[in-house]
Enzyme design. Structure first.
Site, mmCIF file in Angstrom:
data_model
loop_
_atom_site.group_PDB
_atom_site.id
_atom_site.type_symbol
_atom_site.label_atom_id
_atom_site.label_comp_id
_atom_site.label_asym_id
_atom_site.label_seq_id
_atom_site.Cartn_x
_atom_site.Cartn_y
_atom_site.Cartn_z
ATOM 1 N N TYR A 17 54.698 37.436 55.864
ATOM 2 C CA TYR A 17 55.560 37.296 57.046
ATOM 3 C C TYR A 17 56.993 37.706 56.685
ATOM 4 O O TYR A 17 57.617 38.494 57.403
ATOM 5 C CB TYR A 17 55.505 35.858 57.580
ATOM 6 C CG TYR A 17 56.383 35.651 58.780
ATOM 7 C CD1 TYR A 17 56.028 36.162 60.027
ATOM 8 C CD2 TYR A 17 57.594 34.975 58.674
ATOM 9 C CE1 TYR A 17 56.849 36.012 61.125
ATOM 10 C CE2 TYR A 17 58.410 34.810 59.770
ATOM 11 C CZ TYR A 17 58.045 35.322 60.999
ATOM 12 O OH TYR A 17 58.871 35.170 62.084
ATOM 13 N N GLU A 39 56.984 30.224 67.530
ATOM 14 C CA GLU A 39 58.240 29.470 67.384
ATOM 15 C C GLU A 39 58.208 28.179 68.196
ATOM 16 O O GLU A 39 58.668 27.143 67.729
ATOM 17 C CB GLU A 39 59.444 30.333 67.778
ATOM 18 C CG GLU A 39 59.710 31.498 66.855
ATOM 19 C CD GLU A 39 60.068 31.112 65.416
ATOM 20 O OE1 GLU A 39 60.389 29.926 65.152
ATOM 21 O OE2 GLU A 39 60.018 31.993 64.549
ATOM 22 N N TRP A 47 56.921 25.654 59.206
ATOM 23 C CA TRP A 47 56.527 27.033 59.510
ATOM 24 C C TRP A 47 55.212 27.356 58.814
ATOM 25 O O TRP A 47 54.395 28.099 59.334
ATOM 26 C CB TRP A 47 57.643 27.988 59.106
ATOM 27 C CG TRP A 47 57.397 29.401 59.525
ATOM 28 C CD1 TRP A 47 57.323 30.483 58.703
ATOM 29 C CD2 TRP A 47 57.179 29.907 60.849
ATOM 30 N NE1 TRP A 47 57.073 31.628 59.439
ATOM 31 C CE2 TRP A 47 56.983 31.293 60.760
ATOM 32 C CE3 TRP A 47 57.136 29.309 62.096
ATOM 33 C CZ2 TRP A 47 56.743 32.093 61.867
ATOM 34 C CZ3 TRP A 47 56.890 30.102 63.210
ATOM 35 C CH2 TRP A 47 56.695 31.478 63.096
#
Length: 184
Positions: A17, A39, A47
């Site tokens: 990522y 998000e 995350w």
């Protein structure tokens, strides 16, 4: 985000990522929608949790096809609430469905999600937050900041000395196209 540039490289989830997505401009509607969904779902969680569930999110939300998700009904909501592969939060699920409907409408009003972002760029973070709160659901200051940084509309995804930053700058992200950043 300097810590991320130090810790993400080489990590099985954060590494790809960080190295290939975070901060690069996004032009595809489904990818922009995916990033917004991720998000929103990260709120209150790590995350890493979201990245580990990413494949399940992709399946649950029909490859982030805006039209498909915008058409979800109560049966789909129940299916999502029962899906242990994703984050089962009614407010977040409702926000994703609502936001898909908003994005579908942005096609008519602005030509699409990216065009809507482009027509409003550049804004300060505070101005973006106000705009997102008027337009979408479940979009507080941190969600808006991370979404916009991840999609190349706000700087800060990488440190200047991070090797990924040079690759991002070569793509001319929206935040780098302005002569002077607007102050808050």
């Amino acid at each position: 985000m300097s810590d991320y540039c130090d810790t993400a490289p080489g990590h099985p989830f954060h590494g790809p990522y960080h190295d290939n997505e975070y901060g690069f401009p996004i032009h595809d509607e489904s990818v922009l929608f995916e990033r917004l969904v991720l998000e929103i779902n990260q709120a209150g969680l790590s995350w890493l949790t979201v990245l580990k569930k990413r494949a399940a999110f992709r399946t649950a939300f029909r490859d982030f096809n805006v039209d498909s998700v915008a058409a979800f009904n109560d049966r789909d909501r129940q299916r999502l609430l029962g899906d242990a592969g994703i984050i089962r939060n009614r407010l977040k699920i409702d926000a994703v469905i609502h936001n898909a409907q908003v994005i579908r409408n942005l096609r008519e009003s602005h030509g699409g999600f990216q065009a809507w972002l482009d027509v409003h760029h550049p804004l300060t973070h505070a101005e973006w937050v106000k705009l997102f709160k008027r337009t979408f659901r479940f979009t507080g200051p941190e969600i808006v900041k991370e979404f916009l940084m991840s999609a190349g509309y706000l700087p800060g995804a990488h440190r200047d000395d991070c090797p990924v930053q040079a690759r991002i700058l070569a793509t001319t992200p929206p935040w780098a196209q302005t002569d002077t950043p607007r102050s808050e």
